[in-house]
Write a protein that holds these residues in place. Structure first.
Motif, PDB file in Angstrom:
ATOM      1  N   PRO A 100      36.697  71.932  18.989  1.00 34.04           N
ATOM      2  CA  PRO A 100      35.556  71.151  18.596  1.00 34.04           C
ATOM      3  C   PRO A 100      35.780  70.135  17.842  1.00 34.04           C
ATOM      4  N   ALA A 101      37.025  69.938  16.986  1.00 31.75           N
ATOM      5  CA  ALA A 101      37.238  68.820  16.117  1.00 31.75           C
ATOM      6  C   ALA A 101      37.402  67.686  17.152  1.00 31.75           C
ATOM      7  N   GLY A 102      38.120  67.866  18.031  1.00 31.71           N
ATOM      8  CA  GLY A 102      38.536  66.808  19.081  1.00 31.71           C
ATOM      9  C   GLY A 102      37.057  66.272  19.685  1.00 31.71           C
ATOM     10  N   LEU A 103      36.416  67.336  20.270  1.00 34.88           N
ATOM     11  CA  LEU A 103      35.063  67.047  20.752  1.00 34.88           C
ATOM     12  C   LEU A 103      34.141  66.063  19.600  1.00 34.88           C
ATOM     13  N   GLN A 104      34.223  66.450  18.494  1.00 36.49           N
ATOM     14  CA  GLN A 104      33.135  65.753  17.437  1.00 36.49           C
ATOM     15  C   GLN A 104      33.740  64.339  17.415  1.00 36.49           C
ATOM     16  N   ARG A 105      35.179  64.290  17.180  1.00 34.75           N
ATOM     17  CA  ARG A 105      35.661  62.773  17.140  1.00 34.75           C
ATOM     18  C   ARG A 105      35.329  61.703  18.530  1.00 34.75           C
ATOM     19  N   GLU A 106      35.455  62.515  19.673  1.00 34.64           N
ATOM     20  CA  GLU A 106      35.184  61.374  20.744  1.00 34.64           C
ATOM     21  C   GLU A 106      33.573  61.553  20.938  1.00 34.64           C
ATOM     22  N   THR A 107      32.967  62.440  20.740  1.00 37.81           N
ATOM     23  CA  THR A 107      31.450  62.262  20.930  1.00 37.81           C
ATOM     24  C   THR A 107      31.066  61.144  19.636  1.00 37.81           C
ATOM     25  N   GLU A 108      31.421  61.100  18.535  1.00 34.07           N
ATOM     26  CA  GLU A 108      31.144  59.887  17.630  1.00 34.07           C
ATOM     27  C   GLU A 108      31.519  58.716  18.163  1.00 34.07           C
ATOM     28  N   ALA A 109      32.771  58.656  18.740  1.00 33.88           N
ATOM     29  CA  ALA A 109      32.895  57.170  19.561  1.00 33.88           C
ATOM     30  C   ALA A 109      32.121  56.957  20.529  1.00 33.88           C
ATOM     31  N   ALA A 110      31.578  57.667  21.278  1.00 33.73           N
ATOM     32  CA  ALA A 110      30.613  57.797  22.303  1.00 33.73           C
ATOM     33  C   ALA A 110      29.215  57.110  21.675  1.00 33.73           C
ATOM     34  N   VAL A 111      28.958  57.603  20.721  1.00 31.20           N
ATOM     35  CA  VAL A 111      27.709  57.354  19.933  1.00 31.20           C
ATOM     36  C   VAL A 111      27.754  55.901  19.303  1.00 31.20           C
ATOM     37  N   ARG A 112      28.872  55.702  18.734  1.00 30.00           N
ATOM     38  CA  ARG A 112      29.078  54.102  18.242  1.00 30.00           C
ATOM     39  C   ARG A 112      29.298  53.211  19.270  1.00 30.00           C
ATOM     40  N   ASP A 113      29.726  53.422  20.576  1.00 28.24           N
ATOM     41  CA  ASP A 113      29.725  52.707  21.750  1.00 28.24           C
ATOM     42  C   ASP A 113      28.486  52.263  22.566  1.00 28.24           C
ATOM     43  N   GLY A 114      27.705  53.218  22.418  1.00 30.39           N
ATOM     44  CA  GLY A 114      26.359  53.063  22.744  1.00 30.39           C
ATOM     45  C   GLY A 114      26.197  54.326  24.183  1.00 30.39           C
ATOM     46  N   PHE A 115      26.957  55.106  24.289  1.00 29.84           N
ATOM     47  CA  PHE A 115      26.425  56.166  25.281  1.00 29.84           C
ATOM     48  C   PHE A 115      25.225  56.803  24.502  1.00 29.84           C
ATOM     49  N   LEU A 146      27.597  72.320  23.105  1.00 31.14           N
ATOM     50  CA  LEU A 146      26.379  71.716  23.120  1.00 31.14           C
ATOM     51  C   LEU A 146      25.912  71.429  21.820  1.00 31.14           C
ATOM     52  N   SER A 147      26.069  72.209  20.756  1.00 27.93           N
ATOM     53  CA  SER A 147      25.642  71.998  19.265  1.00 27.93           C
ATOM     54  C   SER A 147      26.420  70.491  18.741  1.00 27.93           C
ATOM     55  N   VAL A 148      27.523  70.421  18.798  1.00 25.74           N
ATOM     56  CA  VAL A 148      28.225  69.271  18.516  1.00 25.74           C
ATOM     57  C   VAL A 148      27.943  68.152  19.117  1.00 25.74           C
ATOM     58  N   VAL A 149      27.842  67.980  20.265  1.00 20.92           N
ATOM     59  CA  VAL A 149      27.387  66.910  21.034  1.00 20.92           C
ATOM     60  C   VAL A 149      25.718  66.394  20.529  1.00 20.92           C
ATOM     61  N   ARG A 150      24.904  67.563  20.530  1.00 19.12           N
ATOM     62  CA  ARG A 150      23.704  67.199  20.109  1.00 19.12           C
ATOM     63  C   ARG A 150      23.509  66.520  18.763  1.00 19.12           C
ATOM     64  N   GLU A 151      24.132  67.119  18.016  1.00 19.41           N
ATOM     65  CA  GLU A 151      24.135  66.861  16.484  1.00 19.41           C
ATOM     66  C   GLU A 151      24.672  65.388  16.369  1.00 19.41           C
ATOM     67  N   ALA A 152      25.603  65.232  17.006  1.00 16.58           N
ATOM     68  CA  ALA A 152      26.273  63.815  16.879  1.00 16.58           C
ATOM     69  C   ALA A 152      25.437  62.770  17.304  1.00 16.58           C
ATOM     70  N   PHE A 153      24.710  62.990  18.280  1.00 10.57           N
ATOM     71  CA  PHE A 153      23.635  62.100  18.919  1.00 10.57           C
ATOM     72  C   PHE A 153      22.382  61.770  18.196  1.00 10.57           C
ATOM     73  N   VAL A 154      22.177  62.725  17.235  1.00  5.32           N
ATOM     74  CA  VAL A 154      20.930  62.489  16.255  1.00  5.32           C
ATOM     75  C   VAL A 154      21.163  61.525  15.262  1.00  5.32           C
ATOM     76  N   PRO A 155      20.585  60.144  15.217  1.00  2.70           N
ATOM     77  CA  PRO A 155      20.679  59.425  14.350  1.00  2.70           C
ATOM     78  C   PRO A 155      20.755  59.986  12.703  1.00  2.70           C
ATOM     79  N   PRO A 156      21.559  59.395  11.836  1.00  2.00           N
ATOM     80  CA  PRO A 156      21.428  59.690  10.458  1.00  2.00           C
ATOM     81  C   PRO A 156      20.235  59.419   9.723  1.00  2.00           C
ATOM     82  N   PRO A 157      19.683  59.848   8.754  1.00  3.65           N
ATOM     83  CA  PRO A 157      18.308  59.351   8.180  1.00  3.65           C
ATOM     84  C   PRO A 157      18.410  57.880   7.828  1.00  3.65           C
ATOM     85  N   GLU A 158      19.287  57.289   7.222  1.00  7.97           N
ATOM     86  CA  GLU A 158      19.430  56.023   6.864  1.00  7.97           C
ATOM     87  C   GLU A 158      19.230  54.834   8.163  1.00  7.97           C
ATOM     88  N   ARG A 159      19.687  55.464   9.155  1.00  9.84           N
ATOM     89  CA  ARG A 159      19.367  54.644  10.480  1.00  9.84           C
ATOM     90  C   ARG A 159      18.073  54.658  11.140  1.00  9.84           C
TER      91      ARG A 159
END
Length: 287
Positions: free
Chosen positions: A203-218, A229-242
């Motif tokens: 899950p740590a590797g998945l988290q890193r790669e998904t965060e990069a995907a969010v950053r780059d526009g996927f 699923l839960s790791v991916v879903r949470e990564a794509f939720v924008p943080p409150p400040e955004r």
């Protein structure tokens, strides 16, 4: 159709399909291709059609057919399109001609089964071979196209290399294809979906790669196991400040609808910032 978490399930396994349908995945992909042996293709096709017929949430169901250059492709379409999948996932898409052909075939099967023309969407895996990178001009081909999908594993195999380094970062040719897909999706004005992370036990590797995907526009990521699923879903939720920033941008442009440039917290914002803000709020609303 939300395209944040897309979970593959081999169509010839009723147990795995049932588990996928009971998961929180935005989209369940009934797979007729890689996860199904040649001897099981016909049975998988029949089971996929049965799943579509009995589905209470057909809008979640996508079918990955076999590639256009295989003997199974047209039979896959004939079996599943009449039962109304939300979309067809086309693997090994080698360029615009494959997309045009699928559009034509979908129309023919929709007419033959008295379905509304254009009711079947298309998701296209467009980076699975080196040859597919030669022409990624998908803009304006068909209104059915909803997303371009990045596939790293098959592409790396075509290059004869590993898709990732020991640290988990994509190797150079695969990374270049990923960047090209993001550009192609933006040009076609469709979503970009990231490649699966191959190890459900990491899950740590998945988290890193998904965060990069969010950053780059996927906007979403393919998944191969429900535990992802839960790791991916949470990564794509924008943080409150955004979300707060996006709400402020939209509010300013609503108050000054004819403005081209405005200032927020001392920084210039213009119409591209508004589009970004709208995209952030859309993602937040899907959380």
């Amino acid at each position: 159709m939300k395209l944040r978490t897309l979970l593959f399930a081999p169509a010839d396994s009723e147990r795995k399909v049932g588990k996928a349908l009971g998961s929180s995945a935005d989209v369940v992909i009934l797979d007729l291709e890689d996860s199904v042996a040649p001897s099981a293709k016909e049975a998988a096709r029949t089971l996929a059609a049965d799943q579509l017929t009995g589905a209470s949430e057909r809008s979640r169901l996508v079918v990955r057919v076999n590639p256009r250059d295989t003997p199974w492709y047209i039979h896959d379409l004939a079996a599943v399109v009449p039962h109304g999948p939300s979309a067809i996932l086309l693997p090994k898409c080698t360029g615009p001609d494959d997309l045009r052909a699928l559009d034509h075939h979908l129309e023919a099967f929709e007419v033959a089964s008295s379905r509304q023309i254009g009711s079947t969407g298309i998701l296209a895996l467009v980076t699975e071979t080196a040859a597919s990178l030669a022409d990624m001009s998908y803009a304006g081909i068909t209104r059915r196209l909803q997303a371009l999908l990045f596939g790293a594993e098959d592409l790396a195999a075509d290059f004869g290399i590993s898709p990732r380094s020991a640290e988990g970062t994509l190797t150079a040719p695969v990374s270049a294809a990923r960047a090209a897909l993001l550009v192609a999706a933006a040009q076609a004005q469709v979503s970009a979906i990231d490649t699966p992370w191959p190890d459900p036990r990491d899950p740590a590797g998945l988290q890193r790669e998904t965060e990069a995907a969010v950053r780059d526009g996927f906007v979403g990521k393919l998944c191969i196991h429900p535990d992802q699923l839960s790791v991916v879903r949470e990564a794509f939720v924008p943080p409150p400040e955004r979300v707060i920033w996006a709400e402020s941008v939209c509010r300013l442009f609503k108050e000054s609808p004819n403005a081209g440039v405005l200032v927020l917290e001392g920084k210039m914002i213009d119409r591209p910032h508004l589009r970004l803000a709208e995209r952030i709020l859309e993602a937040a609303s899907d959380a």
